[in-house]
Enzyme design. Structure first.
Site, PDB file in Angstrom:
ATOM      1  N   ARG A  15      26.523  35.365  43.168  1.00  0.00           N
ATOM      2  CA  ARG A  15      26.787  36.567  43.952  1.00  0.00           C
ATOM      3  C   ARG A  15      25.818  37.678  43.548  1.00  0.00           C
ATOM      4  O   ARG A  15      25.168  37.622  42.508  1.00  0.00           O
ATOM      5  CB  ARG A  15      28.223  37.050  43.719  1.00  0.00           C
ATOM      6  N   LYS A  75      29.737  40.532  37.791  1.00  0.00           N
ATOM      7  CA  LYS A  75      30.436  40.178  36.559  1.00  0.00           C
ATOM      8  C   LYS A  75      30.016  41.085  35.416  1.00  0.00           C
ATOM      9  O   LYS A  75      29.025  41.819  35.481  1.00  0.00           O
ATOM     10  CB  LYS A  75      30.156  38.714  36.197  1.00  0.00           C
ATOM     11  N   TYR A  94      33.276  43.769  37.693  1.00  0.00           N
ATOM     12  CA  TYR A  94      34.469  43.096  37.189  1.00  0.00           C
ATOM     13  C   TYR A  94      34.280  42.919  35.686  1.00  0.00           C
ATOM     14  O   TYR A  94      33.394  42.180  35.247  1.00  0.00           O
ATOM     15  CB  TYR A  94      34.647  41.726  37.847  1.00  0.00           C
ATOM     16  N   HIS A  96      37.158  42.690  33.078  1.00  0.00           N
ATOM     17  CA  HIS A  96      38.180  41.844  32.450  1.00  0.00           C
ATOM     18  C   HIS A  96      38.150  41.978  30.922  1.00  0.00           C
ATOM     19  O   HIS A  96      38.051  40.997  30.187  1.00  0.00           O
ATOM     20  CB  HIS A  96      37.988  40.381  32.868  1.00  0.00           C
ATOM     21  N   GLU A 118      38.525  45.517  38.949  1.00  0.00           N
ATOM     22  CA  GLU A 118      39.865  44.942  39.051  1.00  0.00           C
ATOM     23  C   GLU A 118      40.981  45.911  38.689  1.00  0.00           C
ATOM     24  O   GLU A 118      42.161  45.605  38.888  1.00  0.00           O
ATOM     25  CB  GLU A 118      39.991  43.674  38.201  1.00  0.00           C
ATOM     26  N   ALA A 179      46.006  36.150  45.662  1.00  0.00           N
ATOM     27  CA  ALA A 179      45.445  34.830  45.372  1.00  0.00           C
ATOM     28  C   ALA A 179      46.473  33.728  45.606  1.00  0.00           C
ATOM     29  O   ALA A 179      46.166  32.691  46.214  1.00  0.00           O
ATOM     30  CB  ALA A 179      44.934  34.772  43.928  1.00  0.00           C
ATOM     31  N   ASP A 198      57.678  33.497  42.239  1.00  0.00           N
ATOM     32  CA  ASP A 198      57.343  34.890  41.954  1.00  0.00           C
ATOM     33  C   ASP A 198      58.611  35.587  41.478  1.00  0.00           C
ATOM     34  O   ASP A 198      59.730  35.103  41.728  1.00  0.00           O
ATOM     35  CB  ASP A 198      56.772  35.584  43.198  1.00  0.00           C
ATOM     36  N   SER A 220      60.891  33.054  40.025  1.00  0.00           N
ATOM     37  CA  SER A 220      60.218  32.534  38.834  1.00  0.00           C
ATOM     38  C   SER A 220      61.041  32.748  37.571  1.00  0.00           C
ATOM     39  O   SER A 220      61.476  33.863  37.271  1.00  0.00           O
ATOM     40  CB  SER A 220      58.848  33.194  38.679  1.00  0.00           C
ATOM     41  N   VAL A 239      48.824  34.470  38.281  1.00  0.00           N
ATOM     42  CA  VAL A 239      49.627  35.600  37.803  1.00  0.00           C
ATOM     43  C   VAL A 239      48.700  36.723  37.364  1.00  0.00           C
ATOM     44  O   VAL A 239      47.710  36.490  36.676  1.00  0.00           O
ATOM     45  CB  VAL A 239      50.525  35.168  36.636  1.00  0.00           C
ATOM     46  N   ILE A 267      43.642  30.337  38.062  1.00  0.00           N
ATOM     47  CA  ILE A 267      42.901  31.438  38.675  1.00  0.00           C
ATOM     48  C   ILE A 267      42.951  32.686  37.798  1.00  0.00           C
ATOM     49  O   ILE A 267      42.086  33.559  37.893  1.00  0.00           O
ATOM     50  CB  ILE A 267      43.470  31.734  40.079  1.00  0.00           C
ATOM     51  N   ILE A 269      42.288  32.927  34.732  1.00  0.00           N
ATOM     52  CA  ILE A 269      41.526  32.702  33.504  1.00  0.00           C
ATOM     53  C   ILE A 269      40.701  33.915  33.091  1.00  0.00           C
ATOM     54  O   ILE A 269      40.461  34.134  31.897  1.00  0.00           O
ATOM     55  CB  ILE A 269      40.629  31.443  33.646  1.00  0.00           C
ATOM     56  N   ASP A 270      40.262  34.744  34.054  1.00  0.00           N
ATOM     57  CA  ASP A 270      39.510  35.951  33.693  1.00  0.00           C
ATOM     58  C   ASP A 270      40.331  36.890  32.823  1.00  0.00           C
ATOM     59  O   ASP A 270      39.771  37.700  32.069  1.00  0.00           O
ATOM     60  CB  ASP A 270      39.054  36.698  34.951  1.00  0.00           C
ATOM     61  N   VAL A 298      37.500  27.703  35.719  1.00  0.00           N
ATOM     62  CA  VAL A 298      36.228  28.393  35.924  1.00  0.00           C
ATOM     63  C   VAL A 298      36.491  29.888  36.126  1.00  0.00           C
ATOM     64  O   VAL A 298      37.291  30.285  36.977  1.00  0.00           O
ATOM     65  CB  VAL A 298      35.477  27.806  37.135  1.00  0.00           C
ATOM     66  N   MET A 301      35.098  31.689  39.920  1.00  0.00           N
ATOM     67  CA  MET A 301      35.239  30.772  41.044  1.00  0.00           C
ATOM     68  C   MET A 301      34.556  31.259  42.318  1.00  0.00           C
ATOM     69  O   MET A 301      33.865  30.489  42.993  1.00  0.00           O
ATOM     70  CB  MET A 301      36.722  30.495  41.310  1.00  0.00           C
TER      71      MET A 301
END
Length: 379
Positions: A15, A75, A94, A96, A118, A179, A198, A220, A239, A267, A269-270, A298, A301
Site C-alpha cells: 500500500r 504502517k 497505523y 499499534h 486506528e 471486521a 459479541d 460472547s 476483537v 485479525i 494481531i496488530d 499476518v 493483511m
C-alpha cells in the site's frame, strides 16, 4: 506544510499512504508533497502519475524524511526509519503501539508527534480510519481461511459452502465490529454455517437483521466461545479495544480441543492478537501450527490487496491530513477532538489512555489551551 510519503518497508506492504488524487488535493491547497520513487507502483500508481498530480519525486529516503514536517505512512516506522524521527516531525500512520513497546519508546525519546489512524475516534465511538481496513481484513480473513481449509495446504479438506448433500464449513467469528461483520457476511455469502459472538446484544441484533437471519448470533462468554470453537472449521478473531491490547479469548485448552486441521485467522494481531499463541507472521510465511490447528496471523493483511486498500484509506484519511497540514498538528487537535484522540505520543509523553494502559506507562492529557502535555495520572 511539507508533507512526505515514503515507500513502505514492511514485508509485502504494497500500500501507499496517498493516491495521486490525494496528492493533487493537498498540492492544490498550497502544500509541498514529496513522494518516494516507487512508493505507489505496487498499488498501481506510477511516479509519473504522482508528478502530474503535483508531487515532487525523490530517490533518497533520508532526504524525504529530513525535509518533511508531516510524514504520512500506512504502517508504523520500521527500525530502519527510527533514525529519521525527531522533535519537529509529525508521523501519521497505523502505529499499534500497544503491541510495539520498542517503537513507543523510540517515539517518546525522539519526541516525535505520533498520531495513529486506528485511534482517531468520533464522538459516537466510531473509528473512521480503521473502518475501511477492517472491512478489507474481515473479507480477506475468510478468503485466506477458505484457502487454508484445503487439504494440500494442511487443512481438513472442507469446502466453505459444501455442495448438495454435504455439510458446509462451520465458521465462528469472535467480535461483531466492522471486521467481524465483514467476515461473517463474506462467509455466509460463500454458503458457510456462520456464528458471530459479541458482548453487545444490539450489535448481534443488527447482524441478524442485516443477514436476514442467515447468520447465527451468540452472546460472547468463555463457555460459548469454548463450545463453538470446538465445532468450528474456521475461527476468525476480530476483537478490538481501541489503542489497548486485544484480550486473549481463545485459550490453549480450547485450541487443543479443536478439530484437526481447523484454521484460526487472527485479525486482531496488530494489537497483540486475541488467540493464545498468536504471534505476527508475514505474507511470505503466513501460517504456523498449534496442536492440530493452523494459525494465520499476518499483521498487514490489507497489504495483499494494495490497490483497493490504498484507495479506501485515502478516501477517509485525506480530510484529516488536510486539517493537520492546514493548521499544524496542535491546532488541528484543538479544533477537532477526533484528531486529538488520534494523538498517541506528544512531546515525549503517551497521550492515549489505551496505549498507556497497554504499555504500563503514565498517561498524559493533551491540554487544548496551551498545546502542551500535562500529567493526567496513572492507568
Amino acid at each position: 506544510m511539507r508533507i512526505s510519503v515514503p515507500k513502505e518497508l514492511k514485508n509485502h506492504e504494497d500500500r501507499v499512504a496517498l493516491t495521486p488524487a490525494g496528492v493533487h488535493d493537498l498540492a492544490g491547497a498550497g502544500h509541498q508533497v514529496t513522494v518516494e520513487s516507487g512508493a505507489g507502483v505496487e498499488s498501481g500508481f506510477t511516479d509519473a502519475t504522482y508528478e502530474a498530480a503535483g508531487a515532487k519525486i525523490v530517490e533518497n529516503q533520508g532526504a524525504l524524511w529530513e525535509e518533511a514536517e508531516l510524514v504520512v505512512k500506512v504502517k508504523e516506522p520500521t527500525p530502519a526509519e527510527y533514525q529519521f524521527l525527531r522533535p519537529d516531525l509529525t508521523v501519521f500512520a497505523y502505529l499499534h503501539l500497544a503491541a510495539d513497546p520498542e517503537l513507543a519508546r523510540v517515539l517518546m525519546e525522539s519526541r516525535t508527534t505520533a498520531i495513529s489512524y486506528e485511534t482517531v475516534e468520533t464522538d459516537s465511538g466510531e473509528l473512521p480510519l480503521l473502518a475501511p481496513m477492517s472491512e478489507v481484513a474481515g473479507r480477506l480473513g475468510v478468503q485466506v481461511g477458505a484457502y487454508h481449509l484445503m487439504k494440500p495446504v494442511g487443512g481438513p479438506g472442507v469446502l466453505m459452502g459444501g455442495v448438495p448433500g454435504t455439510p458446509p464449513a462451520k465458521v465462528v467469528v469472535i467480535g461483531g465490529g466492522v471486521a467481524g461483520t465483514g467476515a461473517a457476511m463474506t462467509a455466509a455469502g460463500m454458503g458457510a454455517d456462520v456464528t458471530v459472538l459479541d458482548i453487545s446484544v444490539p450489535r448481534l441484533r443488527a447482524i441478524a437483521q442485516e443477514s436476514n437471519g442467515r447468520i447465527r448470533t451468540a452472546f460472547s462468554s468463555h463457555f460459548e466461545i469454548a463450545e463453538l470453537v470446538s465445532q468450528a472449521d474456521l475461527v476468525i478473531g476480530s476483537v478490538l479495544v481501541p489503542g489497548d491490547s486485544a484480550p486473549k479469548l481463545v485459550t490453549d485448552a480450547m485450541i487443543a480441543g479443536m478439530k484437526p486441521g481447523s484454521v484460526l485467522v487472527d485479525i486482531a494481531i496488530d494489537q497483540g492478537g486475541c488467540f493464545e499463541h498468536s504471534h505476527p507472521t508475514t505474507h511470505d510465511d503466513p501460517v504456523f501450527k498449534v496442536h492440530d490447528t493452523l494459525f494465520y496471523c499476518v499483521g498487514n493483511m490489507p497489504g495483499a490487496v494494495p490497490r483497493t486498500s490504498t484507495i479506501a484509506l485515502t478516501n477517509v484519511s485525506l480530510p484529516y491530513i488536510r486539517q493537520i497540514a492546514n493548521n499544524g498538528p496542535v491546532d488541528a487537535a484543538r479544533r477537532n477532538p477526533e484528531i486529538q484522540r488520534g494523538f498517541n505520543v506528544f512531546d515525549g509523553k503517551v497521550t492515549h489512555r489505551g496505549v498507556a494502559k497497554a504499555l504500563g506507562v503514565k498517561l498524559y492529557g493533551f491540554q487544548e489551551a496551551t498545546g502542551t502535555a500535562y500529567l493526567e495520572g496513572n492507568v
